[in-house]
Design a protein around this motif. Structure first.
Motif, PDB file in Angstrom:
ATOM      1  N   ASP A 195      -4.216   7.482   1.060  1.00  0.00           N
ATOM      2  CA  ASP A 195      -5.308   6.755   1.708  1.00  0.00           C
ATOM      3  C   ASP A 195      -5.136   6.831   3.219  1.00  0.00           C
ATOM      4  N   GLY A 196      -6.236   6.698   3.908  1.00  0.00           N
ATOM      5  CA  GLY A 196      -6.178   6.670   5.363  1.00  0.00           C
ATOM      6  C   GLY A 196      -5.772   5.290   5.829  1.00  0.00           C
ATOM      7  N   LEU A 197      -4.963   5.256   6.896  1.00  0.00           N
ATOM      8  CA  LEU A 197      -4.466   3.974   7.373  1.00  0.00           C
ATOM      9  C   LEU A 197      -4.596   3.904   8.886  1.00  0.00           C
ATOM     10  N   LEU A 198      -5.252   2.853   9.369  1.00  0.00           N
ATOM     11  CA  LEU A 198      -5.347   2.625  10.807  1.00  0.00           C
ATOM     12  C   LEU A 198      -4.844   1.220  11.088  1.00  0.00           C
ATOM     13  N   PHE A 199      -4.158   1.070  12.212  1.00  0.00           N
ATOM     14  CA  PHE A 199      -3.723  -0.271  12.583  1.00  0.00           C
ATOM     15  C   PHE A 199      -4.010  -0.516  14.064  1.00  0.00           C
ATOM     16  N   PHE A 200      -4.690  -1.610  14.319  1.00  0.00           N
ATOM     17  CA  PHE A 200      -4.974  -2.002  15.696  1.00  0.00           C
ATOM     18  C   PHE A 200      -4.170  -3.260  16.005  1.00  0.00           C
ATOM     19  N   ASN A 201      -3.508  -3.299  17.143  1.00  0.00           N
ATOM     20  CA  ASN A 201      -2.781  -4.518  17.484  1.00  0.00           C
ATOM     21  C   ASN A 201      -3.752  -5.544  18.065  1.00  0.00           C
ATOM     22  N   ASN A 202      -3.210  -6.676  18.490  1.00  0.00           N
ATOM     23  CA  ASN A 202      -4.078  -7.771  18.952  1.00  0.00           C
ATOM     24  C   ASN A 202      -4.880  -7.409  20.202  1.00  0.00           C
ATOM     25  N   GLU A 203      -4.404  -6.402  20.902  1.00  0.00           N
ATOM     26  CA  GLU A 203      -5.129  -5.982  22.119  1.00  0.00           C
ATOM     27  C   GLU A 203      -6.129  -4.867  21.794  1.00  0.00           C
ATOM     28  N   ASN A 204      -6.357  -4.687  20.468  1.00  0.00           N
ATOM     29  CA  ASN A 204      -7.298  -3.653  20.025  1.00  0.00           C
ATOM     30  C   ASN A 204      -6.849  -2.238  20.373  1.00  0.00           C
ATOM     31  N   ILE A 205      -5.531  -2.061  20.443  1.00  0.00           N
ATOM     32  CA  ILE A 205      -4.999  -0.724  20.721  1.00  0.00           C
ATOM     33  C   ILE A 205      -4.584  -0.089  19.398  1.00  0.00           C
ATOM     34  N   LEU A 206      -4.963   1.150  19.222  1.00  0.00           N
ATOM     35  CA  LEU A 206      -4.687   1.857  17.974  1.00  0.00           C
ATOM     36  C   LEU A 206      -3.202   2.209  17.895  1.00  0.00           C
ATOM     37  N   LYS A 207      -2.545   1.714  16.846  1.00  0.00           N
ATOM     38  CA  LYS A 207      -1.096   1.892  16.749  1.00  0.00           C
ATOM     39  C   LYS A 207      -0.671   2.765  15.560  1.00  0.00           C
ATOM     40  N   ILE A 208      -1.492   2.798  14.534  1.00  0.00           N
ATOM     41  CA  ILE A 208      -1.194   3.690  13.401  1.00  0.00           C
ATOM     42  C   ILE A 208      -2.436   4.513  13.100  1.00  0.00           C
ATOM     43  N   PHE A 209      -2.215   5.791  12.889  1.00  0.00           N
ATOM     44  CA  PHE A 209      -3.317   6.703  12.599  1.00  0.00           C
ATOM     45  C   PHE A 209      -2.698   7.803  11.739  1.00  0.00           C
ATOM     46  N   ASN A 210      -2.721   7.626  10.433  1.00  0.00           N
ATOM     47  CA  ASN A 210      -1.955   8.545   9.587  1.00  0.00           C
ATOM     48  C   ASN A 210      -2.706   9.866   9.325  1.00  0.00           C
ATOM     49  N   PRO A 211      -2.010  10.856   8.766  1.00  0.00           N
ATOM     50  CA  PRO A 211      -2.614  12.190   8.634  1.00  0.00           C
ATOM     51  C   PRO A 211      -3.923  12.202   7.826  1.00  0.00           C
ATOM     52  N   GLN A 212      -4.033  11.286   6.859  1.00  0.00           N
ATOM     53  CA  GLN A 212      -5.276  11.261   6.080  1.00  0.00           C
ATOM     54  C   GLN A 212      -6.476  10.952   6.971  1.00  0.00           C
ATOM     55  N   VAL A 213      -6.266  10.024   7.885  1.00  0.00           N
ATOM     56  CA  VAL A 213      -7.361   9.664   8.800  1.00  0.00           C
ATOM     57  C   VAL A 213      -7.696  10.860   9.689  1.00  0.00           C
ATOM     58  N   GLU A 214      -6.643  11.594  10.059  1.00  0.00           N
ATOM     59  CA  GLU A 214      -6.871  12.809  10.853  1.00  0.00           C
ATOM     60  C   GLU A 214      -7.821  13.731  10.115  1.00  0.00           C
ATOM     61  N   ILE A 215      -7.576  13.857   8.790  1.00  0.00           N
ATOM     62  CA  ILE A 215      -8.413  14.747   7.981  1.00  0.00           C
ATOM     63  C   ILE A 215      -9.843  14.210   7.884  1.00  0.00           C
ATOM     64  N   TYR A 216      -9.957  12.901   7.612  1.00  0.00           N
ATOM     65  CA  TYR A 216     -11.299  12.323   7.465  1.00  0.00           C
ATOM     66  C   TYR A 216     -12.157  12.523   8.714  1.00  0.00           C
ATOM     67  N   PHE A 217     -11.542  12.281   9.864  1.00  0.00           N
ATOM     68  CA  PHE A 217     -12.349  12.233  11.085  1.00  0.00           C
ATOM     69  C   PHE A 217     -12.174  13.444  11.997  1.00  0.00           C
ATOM     70  N   GLU A 218     -11.352  14.400  11.542  1.00  0.00           N
ATOM     71  CA  GLU A 218     -11.105  15.609  12.324  1.00  0.00           C
ATOM     72  C   GLU A 218     -10.663  15.268  13.742  1.00  0.00           C
ATOM     73  N   VAL A 219      -9.738  14.336  13.819  1.00  0.00           N
ATOM     74  CA  VAL A 219      -9.187  13.929  15.105  1.00  0.00           C
ATOM     75  C   VAL A 219      -7.668  13.920  14.960  1.00  0.00           C
ATOM     76  N   LYS A 220      -6.968  14.399  15.976  1.00  0.00           N
ATOM     77  CA  LYS A 220      -5.508  14.415  15.910  1.00  0.00           C
ATOM     78  C   LYS A 220      -4.952  13.072  16.376  1.00  0.00           C
ATOM     79  N   GLU A 221      -3.847  12.679  15.758  1.00  0.00           N
ATOM     80  CA  GLU A 221      -3.222  11.405  16.093  1.00  0.00           C
ATOM     81  C   GLU A 221      -2.969  11.279  17.598  1.00  0.00           C
ATOM     82  N   ARG A 222      -2.425  12.370  18.188  1.00  0.00           N
ATOM     83  CA  ARG A 222      -2.054  12.289  19.609  1.00  0.00           C
ATOM     84  C   ARG A 222      -3.277  12.079  20.523  1.00  0.00           C
TER      85      ARG A 222
END
Lengths: 519, 121
Positions: A186-213
């Motif tokens: 499954d795709g996993l994203l995590f935003f901290n309290n400041e709304n900063i993206l902290k987790i962006f796993n490879p599945q999400v990369e595939i779904y959205f065609e965006v690289k983690e970096r």
């Protein structure tokens, strides 16, 4: 005489001079011993104190007059050690740095170190002792604090070691967790309290065609450039904080099921976790299945209709008079055919169950219009059974609700049909709509009948799949036991509430509330 | 005499309905798919159309869509006789202007006739 006198005078003068010298020497010694920072006393061969210096007075608190003539050992604690010392010095052995406890005049106990030297005369006979006392308080304190410090240091070292271990464990856990997150299907994203993206796993990369970096450690607001990802973020922005399995079609061949919730630990919220599950395939299968059942049902229903209509024609004498024996057989054949039709209808209903779970198309609509449509449709069925179907017209206009119209139609239809089916001839079915604002703000639909009612012991199982009460079966043989189950699914998918009140033999009231969702 | 166009591909249902409708005093024209159905309605100007949904060559939905585009055909009342009765299909049928619809297995020929009669009141 003069000579003698002169000699005497000279002698006296000499003596005086010696005395003076001696006095000088005594003063010198006195000054010297007074100046000595170490407490010193002189002891006679019988071990009583005969002289002390200033440092001695200072340390013990005793004045010379108070202590001179007393045995030295009265100043100390520790009988056994003292006995040993006494024995040693009587054998003319020096004592060096023997630790003892000194008791001062104020009864204060002070750790000290004593040394005793042996004094001898020219004939090597014992003439006394010198006893020196060194105060060890500061040293002891220092030693103690040194011990404490060492202990502390050891403790710190232990802690550091523990921390190191914990760190290793934590690192190991982190690695494990990372591996899990990384390999999760499954795709996993995590935003901290400041709304900063902290987790962006490879599945999400595939779904959205965006690289983690490209996106990691960036604020949500900085991600709008990534078109597909932004589509998800926009969707989340308009959702409540906690969502469970909400469907989102990103594009034709990507349908995601989204679950999102705040992550909390004891000390507070860490941020927001978003889980994306690809349900594209399931959706396709669902669609295919629905199409398949629809076609299969058609293929089966067509010949069944043929048989039904033929038999009906025969029974209604449209094809000429038939004998009573012929009628008997045809009626039996017709009954068997009706049973097959019921089974096919049940089969179709099974696919309808799935329909309850997912909302396809939400529309903001005036619910009264939707209900009116269903009532018109069912008016005929009611008339056939000589049942009065009544809809209490509304006094005021209801607020619009966001619903999947097709689904809500099924819900209306199921509940009203049930009311008609399970009410005897000349009965009454009353339908109403109202605005409510109790635990949920919404529109409450209610259908009340004067039918058979539901026995208390059956009520709990009412909304379960394939449940039909024995009474219902005798009254209406056609039911599949799915209607209420499907309806419940539909209402819950709308985040609504469903319920009923019923009394056996008197009738039932079924209701549901569709919430008015505030943005 | 009212003229009814029956567009249906199932032979046995055609036979039954034709027989029943003639007995009830209607003139019946039969078409076995959507395309010939459209031809027949242009030629015969029926007073009512009985329309099946799933048919070879052209289905009932497409027939209705074609009729919507044609000023002359647009207002002919349609009774849909369908097999599936899925809510999505019913919704589509209603939006395309069908006067009424019935599911074949749930009705008998007599009830079909009653529905037709209702349209002519």
């Amino acid at each position: 005489m003069v000579k003698i006198l002169g000699y005497q005078l000279k002698h006296q003068q000499e003596i005086k001079k010696y005395q003076e010298d001696l006095d000088d020497l005594r003063l010198y010694i006195q000054d010297f011993t007074a100046f000595l920072p170490i407490a010193v006393c002189a002891i006679t061969p019988i071990q009583v104190i005969i002289d002390i210096n200033a440092a001695f007075e200072k340390l013990t608190g005793f004045k010379a007059l108070e202590i001179i003539g007393k045995p030295w050992n009265e100043l100390f604690l520790g009988e056994r050690e003292i006995e040993k010392i006494k024995e040693k010095i009587s054998q003319k052995t020096f004592i060096e740095s023997q630790e003892l406890i000194l008791v001062t005049k104020e009864k204060k106990q002070i750790p000290v170190s004593i040394s005793i030297s042996i004094r001898k005369d020219e004939e090597e006979n014992l003439s006394g002792y010198f006893l020196s006392i060194t105060d060890l308080t500061t040293l002891k304190k220092f030693q103690e604090s040194e011990i404490i410090r060492t202990k502390e240091r050891l403790a710190i070292l232990n802690i550091l070691e523990d921390i190191e271990n914990e760190k290793e464990i934590a690192q190991e856990e982190k690695n494990k967790l990372q591996a899990i997150v990384f390999n999760l299907s499954d795709g996993l994203l995590f935003f901290n309290n400041e709304n900063i993206l902290k987790i962006f796993n490879p599945q999400v990369e595939i779904y959205f065609e965006v690289k983690e970096r490209e996106v990691l450690n960036k604020k949500i607001s900085a991600l709008s450039g990534f078109y597909k990802l932004n589509f998800l973020l926009e969707f989340l922005r308009n959702q409540p904080e906690r969502i469970f399995r909400e469907e989102l079609k990103i594009e034709e061949n990507l349908i995601l099921e989204i679950t999102s919730f705040p992550v909390s630990i004891e000390t507070g919220t860490l941020g927001k976790l978003v889980i994306l599950h690809d349900i594209t395939r399931e959706k396709q299968i669902e669609k295919t299945k629905s199409e398949f059942v629809s076609i299969a049902a058609h293929q089966l229903r067509t010949p069944l209709s043929g048989i039904k209509w033929t038999l009906q024609m025969l029974l209604s004498n449209d094809l000429g008079e038939i004998t009573s024996e012929q009628r008997d057989f045809i009626e039996k054949g017709n009954k068997a055919n009706e049973r097959v039709i019921t089974i096919i209808n049940d089969l179709l209903n099974v696919t309808k169950i799935e329909e309850g779970r997912h909302l396809y198309k939400l529309t903001l609509i005036n619910i009264e219009d939707v209900l009116q449509e269903i009532i018109t449709l069912l008016q005929e069925v009611a008339q056939k059974k000589k049942i009065k179907l009544e809809f209490k017209a509304l006094k005021e206009k209801l607020p619009q609700v966001e619903i999947d119209v097709e689904k809500i139609k099924i819900a209306f239809q199921n509940l009203i049909e049930n009311a008609i089916h399970y009410t005897f001839e000349n009965g009454l079915v009353t339908i109403s709509l109202e605005y409510v604002k109790n635990e949920i703000e919404g529109i409450k639909f209610q259908v009340k009948d004067t039918g058979i009612g539901i026995a208390k012991n059956q009520q709990q199982r009412l909304f379960t799949k394939f449940f039909r009460s024995p009474k219902a079966i005798t009254m209406e043989t056609d039911g599949s036991g799915l209607g209420l189950f499907i309806t419940k699914n539909i209402i819950e998918a709308h985040k609504g509430k469903i319920g009923f009140e019923s009394e056996e033999g008197k009738g039932s009231t079924f209701w549901f509330i569709l919430p008015i969702l505030k943005q | 005499m009212k003229k009814i166009l029956l567009i249906e591909d199932e032979e046995i249902l055609i036979n039954i309905l034709e027989k029943k409708l003639i007995q009830e005093g209607y003139k019946v024209v039969v078409a076995r798919n959507g395309v010939s159905g459209l031809e027949e309605m242009r030629k015969n100007k029926p007073d009512l159309i009985l329309l099946d949904i799933i048919m070879p060559i052209m289905g009932g939905i497409e027939v209705m869509e074609e009729m919507q585009k044609d000023e002359e055909l647009k207002n002919i009342p349609i009774l849909v006789i369908s097999n599936s009765g899925q809510p999505i299909e019913i919704d589509r049928i209603q939006k395309l202007g069908a006067k009424d619809w019935l599911i074949k297995t749930e009705f008998n020929p007599q009830e079909v006739v009653e529905k037709i009669k209702k349209q002519f009141i």
